[in-house]
Design a protein around this motif. Structure first.
Motif, PDB file in Angstrom:
ATOM      1  N   VAL A 211     -72.808 -16.915 -66.646  1.00  0.00           N
ATOM      2  CA  VAL A 211     -73.747 -18.039 -66.650  1.00  0.00           C
ATOM      3  C   VAL A 211     -73.028 -19.357 -66.391  1.00  0.00           C
ATOM      4  O   VAL A 211     -73.461 -20.157 -65.563  1.00  0.00           O
ATOM      5  N   PHE A 212     -71.923 -19.601 -67.071  1.00  0.00           N
ATOM      6  CA  PHE A 212     -71.286 -20.908 -66.914  1.00  0.00           C
ATOM      7  C   PHE A 212     -70.584 -21.014 -65.569  1.00  0.00           C
ATOM      8  O   PHE A 212     -70.499 -22.093 -64.986  1.00  0.00           O
ATOM      9  N   ARG A 213     -70.092 -19.890 -65.042  1.00  0.00           N
ATOM     10  CA  ARG A 213     -69.527 -19.945 -63.703  1.00  0.00           C
ATOM     11  C   ARG A 213     -70.625 -20.229 -62.676  1.00  0.00           C
ATOM     12  O   ARG A 213     -70.451 -21.026 -61.761  1.00  0.00           O
ATOM     13  N   GLU A 214     -71.783 -19.569 -62.878  1.00  0.00           N
ATOM     14  CA  GLU A 214     -72.883 -19.813 -61.942  1.00  0.00           C
ATOM     15  C   GLU A 214     -73.327 -21.273 -62.028  1.00  0.00           C
ATOM     16  O   GLU A 214     -73.555 -21.922 -61.022  1.00  0.00           O
ATOM     17  N   LEU A 215     -73.420 -21.772 -63.258  1.00  0.00           N
ATOM     18  CA  LEU A 215     -73.800 -23.172 -63.456  1.00  0.00           C
ATOM     19  C   LEU A 215     -72.835 -24.097 -62.730  1.00  0.00           C
ATOM     20  O   LEU A 215     -73.233 -25.009 -62.022  1.00  0.00           O
ATOM     21  N   LEU A 216     -71.553 -23.834 -62.963  1.00  0.00           N
ATOM     22  CA  LEU A 216     -70.529 -24.668 -62.331  1.00  0.00           C
ATOM     23  C   LEU A 216     -70.697 -24.635 -60.821  1.00  0.00           C
ATOM     24  O   LEU A 216     -70.734 -25.672 -60.159  1.00  0.00           O
ATOM     25  N   ALA A 217     -70.825 -23.419 -60.300  1.00  0.00           N
ATOM     26  CA  ALA A 217     -70.974 -23.268 -58.850  1.00  0.00           C
ATOM     27  C   ALA A 217     -72.225 -24.003 -58.371  1.00  0.00           C
ATOM     28  O   ALA A 217     -72.198 -24.749 -57.402  1.00  0.00           O
TER      29      ALA A 217
END
Lengths: 397, 397
Positions: free
Chosen positions: A386-392
């Motif tokens: 989730v946080f990687r997707e958010l960052l991306a």
């Protein structure tokens, strides 16, 4: 992270700031219908994970209660946690929470802050007494909803003063509130997103007490009109006889609805008392109500001689509507539950095979097992995702 | 015929082929949320209109149960009635029905016929056991859902074999099924109508037994994993003490949750037994559970001396969570219910002033009274309006 095509809420993005039962149950229903649900937990997890029996450190219930959800952990009291919560809200369609009223505001995550991040966000708030009114700050524990909503008064045997009315046996007020929240979220999203929709991020306020109270049928208008106060009826009904719940030889109970004239005339021979079917004292429902003690005694004298399942089978053969009171084993082993896939065996990577109930709605073209995309995850299992997707998706956090 | 702007389902068109409780409750909730609901009744009306008390030939409950709906009458067995039902389906978003499985098909109004008229129509079907499976054709009466779904087994005092487990006291299985149907209809409409939606008219199958069974919390996975069968706990809890329901001087009951250490130490002085707060036999929840009979007896000895409302007030002053078991008068007269407009006085043109419960969801910017656009109408009250509109809209029928 998206649902199999065919589920109606495929593409709907929900953030859950929930704990225990009401909000997590609301989002589980929405997730069963295909929504993406990101469950935000404190670093040590939703305390509901400590409820009930555990295996290898994982709550068995959570396999069901957390299914189809993504779990992320955030400390909402920290600046970083709050920032990430707002990022999740920014990309979401709806948020469901069940903090005590005022708590979300104190965290800086009240509707105003959430709508500043995302004006289209639908916000569903669940609490014991609601977001306003004189009882708003009272602690809401499960039984209060049952008691104040009018249900516990009714779940009782009449005229008995020694035994208290039993609890409903499940967290009924939390469940009802969660169901209303889920219904209102889906409705608010339709109103916002349909062709010509108004684009509004509505705020929905659901409380446990009103949710229970919503089931009181004609009692409120009849009280207002005539001053009548509905009293508990136990297992019988005042206006239909014989219909009651009868003790069996194995300590179990059999519920029988033998009150129509035709069924009554089949029931009496089935219990070995054909003469009662012809007895003028029992010829009509009105007469049977007036003489119900004798009928109930005759039926109970028969049920006491048989285990509940055998008595049930005998009456079913005579086409008399009845059911023994199913315990969870009866449910789990019933052929109809299996044929309908209401009970399913699901492989849980944390627990091994687990029995799951189906979603309580069948959809044409969708097999119930496919609605369980995955089982309840470990705390924070989807932090990276989730946080990687958010960052991306948002160019750095 | 449209709702005040601001309600989320304003513009959603529903046809109800319903009777009694489950389908009409589903559509009432959707109507409260702003949907246009056309209730199709047989020429002599939904039999639920004969339930409960009547005034001037009108059921008092129907003021609530039928509110915000348009009533039209059709004989669905006639060619003309069927034709008009299909015309209604053609212009609708969704249809909700609770005939016995197979009945709609026998009328020539099954999903195939309905979708031939309107492929986008969402169809929600409610039945006792569902549209398939070995029990599908069994008669489903209300108590069966409670019994077979596992709830009646739990709503009981433990170890009592003389008194049967009481009914829930309301039509809980119909209500739950109606709520699930409403939730699924709103969700299916979102999936169809959202930007990029799939345009599909889904068929939804909801049954009373699974609806009740959906509330069994961790019982099914725990049974599957360990073979445990949850037994009734009555009004107490095995794992927390003292928490129970206690008899009062006026024959009413008071539910008290005094099981946390801090609350327990406030509760004992409040009942005039300060020495028990310091007694080492009751120092922890575990010890209190082991010695619960003595605590329950001490609390009951005190509650028996006071009417429930007075005992409740005394404990509230000591900040001990509690509630007397509200009957409908307690609900109707409670200041919080009034402040929240959970109880509203509504003018009914057929009945005069009637007490209505608010919709179980508050929406920001919408006053609860405005969600009651009108009260339950007389049978066929909207025949002219609906059929004239239909004729106009479709160039002759």
């Amino acid at each position: 992270m998206s649902a199999p095509k065919g589920l109606p809420l495929d593409g709907l993005k929900i953030v859950e700031l929930g704990h225990y039962i009401a909000a997590p149950f609301a989002t589980r229903l929405l997730a069963d219908l295909g929504a993406e649900v990101i469950k935000v937990e404190p670093p040590d997890g939703d305390p509901v994970r400590g409820w009930g029996s555990q295996k290898d450190g994982h709550a068995v219930w959570f396999s069901v209660h957390g299914r189809n959800k993504l779990s992320v952990t955030l400390d909402l009291k920290s600046a970083e946690g709050k920032k990430r919560a707002l990022q999740l809200a920014k990309r979401a369609d709806a948020l469901v929470e069940n903090f005590r009223p005022g708590q979300l505001e104190r965290l800086g995550l009240g509707p105003e802050a959430l709508h500043a991040a995302n004006p289209r966000l639908v916000i569903a708030r669940i609490s014991g007494y609601g977001q306003d009114g004189p009882y708003r700050d009272k602690p809401a524990f499960g039984a209060i909803g049952e008691a104040k909503g009018g249900l516990r008064h009714l779940t009782a045997n009449p005229g008995q003063t020694e035994l208290p009315p039993p609890r409903c046996g499940v967290s009924i007020s939390d469940d009802l509130a969660g169901m209303y929240a889920a219904m209102a979220v889906a409705s608010a999203c339709w109103g916002r997103d349909r062709p010509g929709g108004d684009g509004r991020g509505r705020v929905i306020d659901v409380d446990l007490v009103s949710s229970v109270f919503s089931l009181m049928e004609g009692m409120l208008p009849e009280y207002g009109m005539f001053g009548w106060v509905r009293q508990p009826q136990g297992a019988a009904l005042k206006t239909a006889a014989p219909t009651n719940t009868y003790p069996c030889a194995d300590g179990k109970w059999l519920c029988i609805a033998g009150n129509s004239d035709l069924i009554f005339r089949r029931l009496m021979p089935a219990i070995g008392r054909p003469e009662l079917a012809e007895d003028p004292r029992f010829a009509t429902n009105g007469l049977r109500c007036a003489n119900v003690e004798e009928l109930d005694a005759a039926i109970a004298a028969w049920t006491r001689t048989l285990p509940a399942a055998e008595a049930e089978a005998a009456l079913e053969k005579a086409d008399v509507p009845c059911s023994r009171l199913y315990d969870i084993r009866d449910c789990a082993e019933d052929p109809h539950f299996h044929a309908r896939q209401t009970v399913m065996r699901v492989e849980d990577p944390l627990l091994g095979p687990v029995l799951h109930p189906a979603a309580p709605f069948r959809l044409d073209g969708v097999e119930p097992p496919s609605m369980v995309r995955w089982t309840g995850p470990a705390v924070g299992a989807h932090n990276d995702l989730v946080f990687r997707e958010l960052l991306a998706g948002e160019g750095g956090a």
